[in-house]
Design an enzyme around this catalytic site. Sequence first.
Site, PDB file in Angstrom:
ATOM      1  N   PRO A  57       0.798  -1.229   0.000  1.00 10.87           N
ATOM      2  CA  PRO A  57       0.000   0.000   0.000  1.00 10.87           C
ATOM      3  C   PRO A  57       0.832   1.282   0.000  1.00 10.87           C
ATOM      4  O   PRO A  57       0.432   2.294  -0.559  1.00 10.87           O
ATOM      5  CB  PRO A  57      -0.826  -0.123   1.281  1.00 10.87           C
ATOM      6  CG  PRO A  57      -0.971  -1.596   1.486  1.00 10.87           C
ATOM      7  CD  PRO A  57       0.333  -2.180   1.029  1.00 10.87           C
ATOM      8  N   ARG A 110     -19.052   5.231 -41.550  1.00 10.33           N
ATOM      9  CA  ARG A 110     -19.648   6.516 -41.162  1.00 10.33           C
ATOM     10  C   ARG A 110     -19.514   7.526 -42.301  1.00 10.33           C
ATOM     11  O   ARG A 110     -18.424   7.698 -42.851  1.00 10.33           O
ATOM     12  CB  ARG A 110     -18.935   7.041 -39.911  1.00 10.33           C
ATOM     13  CG  ARG A 110     -19.388   8.414 -39.456  1.00 10.33           C
ATOM     14  CD  ARG A 110     -20.761   8.365 -38.841  1.00 10.33           C
ATOM     15  NE  ARG A 110     -21.070   9.633 -38.170  1.00 10.33           N
ATOM     16  CZ  ARG A 110     -22.232   9.910 -37.612  1.00 10.33           C
ATOM     17  NH1 ARG A 110     -23.202   9.005 -37.643  1.00 10.33           N
ATOM     18  NH2 ARG A 110     -22.444  11.071 -37.027  1.00 10.33           N
ATOM     19  N   GLU A 127       3.796  -3.267 -14.527  1.00  9.05           N
ATOM     20  CA  GLU A 127       5.195  -3.694 -14.697  1.00  9.05           C
ATOM     21  C   GLU A 127       6.147  -2.502 -14.791  1.00  9.05           C
ATOM     22  O   GLU A 127       7.187  -2.563 -15.445  1.00  9.05           O
ATOM     23  CB  GLU A 127       5.362  -4.578 -15.943  1.00  9.05           C
ATOM     24  CG  GLU A 127       4.375  -5.712 -16.069  1.00  9.05           C
ATOM     25  CD  GLU A 127       4.524  -6.764 -14.986  1.00  9.05           C
ATOM     26  OE1 GLU A 127       5.353  -6.576 -14.077  1.00  9.05           O
ATOM     27  OE2 GLU A 127       3.808  -7.763 -15.032  1.00  9.05           O
TER      28      GLU A 127
END
Length: 401
Positions: free
Chosen positions: A132, A284, A379
């Site tokens: 933590p 589109r 990582e």
Amino acid sequence: MARLAQTAGLTDVQQEILKTVRDFVDKEIIPVATELEHRDEYPQQIVDGLKELGVFGLMIPEEYGGLGESLLTYALCVEEIARGWMSVSGIINTHFIVAYMLKQHGTQEQKEYFLPRMAAGEVRGAFSMSEPGLGSDVSAITSKAVRDGDEYVLNGQKMWLTNGGTSTLVAVLVRSDEGHPEGTAPHKSMTTFLIEKEPGFGEVRPGLTIPGKIEKMGYKGVDTTELIMDGLRIPANRVLGGVTGRGFYQMMDGVEVGRVNVAARGCGVAQRAFELGVQYAQQRHTFGKPIAQHQAIQFKLAEMATKVEAAHAMMVNAARKKDSGERNDLEAGMAKYLASEYCKEVVEDAFRIHGGYGFSKEYEIERLYREAPMLLIGEGTAEIQKMIIGRRLLEEYRFQG
């Protein structure tokens, strides 16, 4: 639609493995990924399918029941899986890192005991360095192991365990001052312990608690947890490699290949974002024609495709360097840094191409937009990668004055 991110020089076996994985992704992952992600549901059926394909044993040697494939093969498979849903590649990555550390650093007894069951997917791996109060600063670890006869007693709190709940084997890095006098460099007084546990949440073995899932912006489906050790007793034969004080080096070796994995994930997510963007741009219409025919969109597609190709090339180079037996921390750091940054940029460009629809949960790009940021952190952050790259460059280009 697979013109980009091709890899030259693959064997017939590698090509067949990749084709099998890609077909699985197209048929079994992409059609259900967004629905499962919105429900934050663990993809058990997908995981079972990958287990049947042998993916959990891809890099485990054949003598232990695996396929004995290279890091490159594994990274290319991860790229395909992340293209379907990045969370699934995370489930495999932590398992793979633990198996890799066992293969490289485990005692013979540890290899024979764990690797065959890991190859079969019966044992699922997770690992943890973070706490933590720390992330990249591994030297600040406070969790501790104290020798007590033929056991060690572990106390402390770990953070950010991918597969923390579903795993049955966790490799944990803690301090162990035994045999290391006061003043010893922190990285020389750390040990990796192999902790077997039951899957699930709550007290999963005496002295070990997995509190529950951490709620996240993205990277859903896979369980990310804390791990609390309170008087956890571990036999001495579950010290990875059988000797204390080597944990930092063992974990760094695992993270080095893990960075190739994260680079591969970035490549896969970017490739999917490009596919979605180039497809939508042709569907589109604005001002009487598909937006793909507007120069501004073509420029954006050109930049996206170039980034996908560049990131893939660097990832492949880093994997091949490691497979050759050479040191690859420079290449892995560069690949992880570039692939994660380019992934974020390609996903955002695809998001922009979708316009207002990109903000809708009905469109897949919305999910990718929430998933990409995790790769900037996992990582090692971009800043950590730059430190690694900078130091290695100064080693390579040392001024002789």
